[in-house]
Motif scaffolding. Sequence first.
Motif, PDB file in Angstrom:
ATOM      1  N   ASP A 163     -11.375   6.110  10.726  1.00  0.00           N
ATOM      2  CA  ASP A 163     -12.128   6.331  11.948  1.00  0.00           C
ATOM      3  C   ASP A 163     -13.196   7.384  11.672  1.00  0.00           C
ATOM      4  OD1 ASP A 163     -12.699   7.971  14.516  1.00  0.00           O
ATOM      5  OD2 ASP A 163     -11.724   6.166  15.284  1.00  0.00           O
ATOM      6  N   PRO A 164     -14.480   7.097  11.914  1.00  0.00           N
ATOM      7  CA  PRO A 164     -15.554   8.022  11.532  1.00  0.00           C
ATOM      8  C   PRO A 164     -15.542   9.328  12.315  1.00  0.00           C
ATOM      9  CG  PRO A 164     -16.427   6.262  12.865  1.00  0.00           C
ATOM     10  CD  PRO A 164     -15.007   5.889  12.555  1.00  0.00           C
ATOM     11  N   GLU A 165     -14.906   9.327  13.490  1.00  0.00           N
ATOM     12  CA  GLU A 165     -14.900  10.534  14.306  1.00  0.00           C
ATOM     13  C   GLU A 165     -13.689  11.417  13.993  1.00  0.00           C
ATOM     14  OE1 GLU A 165     -15.754  11.783  18.946  1.00  0.00           O
ATOM     15  OE2 GLU A 165     -15.298   9.708  18.431  1.00  0.00           O
ATOM     16  N   THR A 166     -12.498  10.816  13.931  1.00  0.00           N
ATOM     17  CA  THR A 166     -11.285  11.598  13.683  1.00  0.00           C
ATOM     18  C   THR A 166     -10.980  11.760  12.206  1.00  0.00           C
ATOM     19  OG1 THR A 166      -9.828   9.658  13.716  1.00  0.00           O
ATOM     20  CG2 THR A 166     -10.341  10.717  15.840  1.00  0.00           C
ATOM     21  N   LYS A 167     -11.595  10.888  11.387  1.00  0.00           N
ATOM     22  CA  LYS A 167     -11.363  10.855   9.946  1.00  0.00           C
ATOM     23  C   LYS A 167      -9.909  10.507   9.613  1.00  0.00           C
ATOM     24  CE  LYS A 167     -15.567  11.646   8.956  1.00  0.00           C
ATOM     25  NZ  LYS A 167     -16.394  10.522   8.429  1.00  0.00           N
ATOM     26  N   LYS A 168      -9.231   9.847  10.536  1.00  0.00           N
ATOM     27  CA  LYS A 168      -7.874   9.388  10.288  1.00  0.00           C
ATOM     28  C   LYS A 168      -7.885   7.915   9.908  1.00  0.00           C
ATOM     29  CE  LYS A 168      -5.610  12.627  13.462  1.00  0.00           C
ATOM     30  NZ  LYS A 168      -4.746  12.752  14.669  1.00  0.00           N
ATOM     31  N   LYS A 169      -6.941   7.523   9.071  1.00  0.00           N
ATOM     32  CA  LYS A 169      -6.876   6.134   8.652  1.00  0.00           C
ATOM     33  C   LYS A 169      -6.320   5.290   9.795  1.00  0.00           C
ATOM     34  CE  LYS A 169      -5.543   3.207   4.736  1.00  0.00           C
ATOM     35  NZ  LYS A 169      -6.949   2.820   4.468  1.00  0.00           N
ATOM     36  N   VAL A 170      -7.065   4.249  10.153  1.00  0.00           N
ATOM     37  CA  VAL A 170      -6.668   3.405  11.276  1.00  0.00           C
ATOM     38  C   VAL A 170      -6.487   1.944  10.868  1.00  0.00           C
ATOM     39  CG1 VAL A 170      -7.716   4.888  13.009  1.00  0.00           C
ATOM     40  CG2 VAL A 170      -9.102   3.116  11.924  1.00  0.00           C
ATOM     41  N   GLY A 171      -6.736   1.632   9.620  1.00  0.00           N
ATOM     42  CA  GLY A 171      -6.592   0.255   9.156  1.00  0.00           C
ATOM     43  C   GLY A 171      -6.719   0.201   7.650  1.00  0.00           C
ATOM     44  N   GLU A 172      -6.606  -1.009   7.114  1.00  0.00           N
ATOM     45  CA  GLU A 172      -6.669  -1.160   5.665  1.00  0.00           C
ATOM     46  C   GLU A 172      -8.095  -1.216   5.135  1.00  0.00           C
ATOM     47  OE1 GLU A 172      -6.064  -6.033   5.841  1.00  0.00           O
ATOM     48  OE2 GLU A 172      -4.592  -4.759   4.835  1.00  0.00           O
ATOM     49  N   GLY A 173      -9.062  -1.330   6.018  1.00  0.00           N
ATOM     50  CA  GLY A 173     -10.452  -1.390   5.593  1.00  0.00           C
ATOM     51  C   GLY A 173     -10.876  -2.783   5.199  1.00  0.00           C
ATOM     52  N   VAL A 174     -12.136  -2.905   4.819  1.00  0.00           N
ATOM     53  CA  VAL A 174     -12.710  -4.191   4.416  1.00  0.00           C
ATOM     54  C   VAL A 174     -13.599  -3.988   3.202  1.00  0.00           C
ATOM     55  CG1 VAL A 174     -12.687  -5.152   6.763  1.00  0.00           C
ATOM     56  CG2 VAL A 174     -14.692  -3.892   5.968  1.00  0.00           C
ATOM     57  N   ASP A 175     -13.917  -5.081   2.545  1.00  0.00           N
ATOM     58  CA  ASP A 175     -14.923  -5.067   1.484  1.00  0.00           C
ATOM     59  C   ASP A 175     -16.213  -5.663   2.034  1.00  0.00           C
ATOM     60  OD1 ASP A 175     -13.362  -3.976  -0.630  1.00  0.00           O
ATOM     61  OD2 ASP A 175     -12.356  -5.905  -0.865  1.00  0.00           O
ATOM     62  N   PHE A 176     -17.331  -5.205   1.480  1.00  0.00           N
ATOM     63  CA  PHE A 176     -18.633  -5.673   1.934  1.00  0.00           C
ATOM     64  C   PHE A 176     -19.436  -6.289   0.800  1.00  0.00           C
ATOM     65  CE2 PHE A 176     -17.803  -2.352   5.112  1.00  0.00           C
ATOM     66  CZ  PHE A 176     -18.154  -3.012   6.281  1.00  0.00           C
ATOM     67  N   VAL A 177     -20.186  -7.330   1.137  1.00  0.00           N
ATOM     68  CA  VAL A 177     -21.237  -7.845   0.266  1.00  0.00           C
ATOM     69  C   VAL A 177     -22.549  -7.477   0.947  1.00  0.00           C
ATOM     70  CG1 VAL A 177     -22.292  -9.847  -0.824  1.00  0.00           C
ATOM     71  CG2 VAL A 177     -19.797  -9.744  -0.554  1.00  0.00           C
ATOM     72  N   ASP A 178     -23.280  -6.530   0.368  1.00  0.00           N
ATOM     73  CA  ASP A 178     -24.488  -6.003   1.005  1.00  0.00           C
ATOM     74  C   ASP A 178     -25.664  -6.967   0.839  1.00  0.00           C
ATOM     75  OD1 ASP A 178     -22.908  -3.809   1.512  1.00  0.00           O
ATOM     76  OD2 ASP A 178     -23.693  -2.643  -0.165  1.00  0.00           O
ATOM     77  N   TYR A 179     -26.466  -7.105   1.930  1.00  0.00           N
ATOM     78  CA  TYR A 179     -27.517  -8.115   1.904  1.00  0.00           C
ATOM     79  C   TYR A 179     -28.831  -7.694   2.565  1.00  0.00           C
ATOM     80  CZ  TYR A 179     -26.170  -9.132   6.768  1.00  0.00           C
ATOM     81  OH  TYR A 179     -25.883  -9.044   8.117  1.00  0.00           O
ATOM     82  N   PHE A 180     -28.903  -6.484   3.109  1.00  0.00           N
ATOM     83  CA  PHE A 180     -30.120  -6.054   3.808  1.00  0.00           C
ATOM     84  C   PHE A 180     -30.027  -4.546   3.988  1.00  0.00           C
ATOM     85  CE2 PHE A 180     -32.820  -5.583   7.665  1.00  0.00           C
ATOM     86  CZ  PHE A 180     -33.949  -6.274   7.236  1.00  0.00           C
ATOM     87  N   THR A 181     -31.152  -3.888   4.288  1.00  0.00           N
ATOM     88  CA  THR A 181     -31.150  -2.441   4.531  1.00  0.00           C
ATOM     89  C   THR A 181     -31.906  -2.149   5.831  1.00  0.00           C
ATOM     90  OG1 THR A 181     -31.146  -1.980   2.155  1.00  0.00           O
ATOM     91  CG2 THR A 181     -31.801  -0.195   3.609  1.00  0.00           C
ATOM     92  N   ALA A 182     -31.319  -1.280   6.658  1.00  0.00           N
ATOM     93  CA  ALA A 182     -31.971  -0.925   7.925  1.00  0.00           C
ATOM     94  C   ALA A 182     -31.601   0.485   8.336  1.00  0.00           C
ATOM     95  CB  ALA A 182     -31.577  -1.908   9.026  1.00  0.00           C
ATOM     96  N   GLY A 183     -32.495   1.125   9.092  1.00  0.00           N
ATOM     97  CA  GLY A 183     -32.228   2.428   9.670  1.00  0.00           C
ATOM     98  C   GLY A 183     -32.013   2.306  11.172  1.00  0.00           C
ATOM     99  N   VAL A 184     -31.831   3.446  11.833  1.00  0.00           N
ATOM    100  CA  VAL A 184     -31.578   3.491  13.273  1.00  0.00           C
ATOM    101  C   VAL A 184     -32.782   4.118  13.968  1.00  0.00           C
ATOM    102  CG1 VAL A 184     -30.097   4.449  15.074  1.00  0.00           C
ATOM    103  CG2 VAL A 184     -29.103   3.687  12.914  1.00  0.00           C
ATOM    104  N   SER A 185     -33.164   3.574  15.122  1.00  0.00           N
ATOM    105  CA  SER A 185     -34.320   4.064  15.863  1.00  0.00           C
ATOM    106  C   SER A 185     -33.959   4.407  17.298  1.00  0.00           C
ATOM    107  CB  SER A 185     -35.443   3.015  15.874  1.00  0.00           C
ATOM    108  OG  SER A 185     -35.974   2.815  14.586  1.00  0.00           O
TER     109      SER A 185
END
Length: 325
Positions: free
Chosen positions: A150-172
């Motif tokens: 969990d990005p806020e508590t930094k506690k493990k909440v699941g087993e996670g996933v693997d990613f295949v990256d395909y694009f790059t974007a920022g936040v506006s």
Amino acid sequence: MTARSTRRTAARSRIAAVGAIAVAGTMLLTACGDQTKNNDSSGPDKAGTSAGASAETSSPADLLPAKIKAKGVIKVGSDIAYPPVEFKDKSGETVGIDPDLADALGKELGVEFQFENGTFDTLITGLRSKRYDLAMSAMTDTKDRQEGIDPETKKKVGEGVDFVDYFTAGVSIYTKKGDDQGIKTWADLCGKKIALQRNTVSHDLAKAESKKCTGGKKIAIEAYDNDLEAQTRLRSGGADAGSSDFPVAAYAVKTSGGGKDFQLVGEQVEAAPYGIAVAKGNDQLTQAIKAAMDAIIKSGEYDKVIAKWGVEAGAITEAKVNGGS
């Protein structure tokens, strides 16, 4: 979805015109499981692993798990309300960057990609329950998501996933047109109200920035199930600003109200890769998707899709597994 950390973080992109967001395209930073345990047991995309070696010597279709080959279908979980990444057109058809890339991947793999609509923050759960084989929804590849943290508590909440990256974007950040209220940076949001999609990088950034605000002027955060609801709230005057992934924000600015509703403010931040999510342990499927993505990049089909939607600045030249940080 906006970067949807899930970027779109711990979780959120979610058209017709080729130049729908080309007006802001140059601003984009260039870097804004239904499987069983009989899959290849080697780790994804690690140098020297059998999976990595087979990905180089076999065709992408050869790498698919037998169950998927037999079905001829890959089920894709997606929040289909995130134009121009994925959304429903006037006829009800699922269109956008992700569906077009999925079509190209399907031709390479010899299977059909079937998109199923779901709220963004339930897509990972859908992978774990094997409702979906993949999640493809402008989802940002982050270490937290890879590890199930969990990005806020930094506690493990699941087993996670693997990613295949395909694009790059920022936040506006965007505001009502002609009414930016002095908002140029995230710090300028202290004492103001922002509307955004729940469990996205935008959501995480707003929460983190609010903690830094002084004088009791916190950021009032209104989080919605999808980005279109957040846009509606801002359009009606119920918020001072909105935030989403740059391609989505730029598309909203270009198209909402014929370009009269919103304006981008400040610079995009948190540029990171979008990834196709695969449940942990499905390394064979991960490698097949990676190989297919590399194949459409090499053939030029990837560039055709990216150019169609006017988002060339976010293109990649090679697919990576778990490249997010």
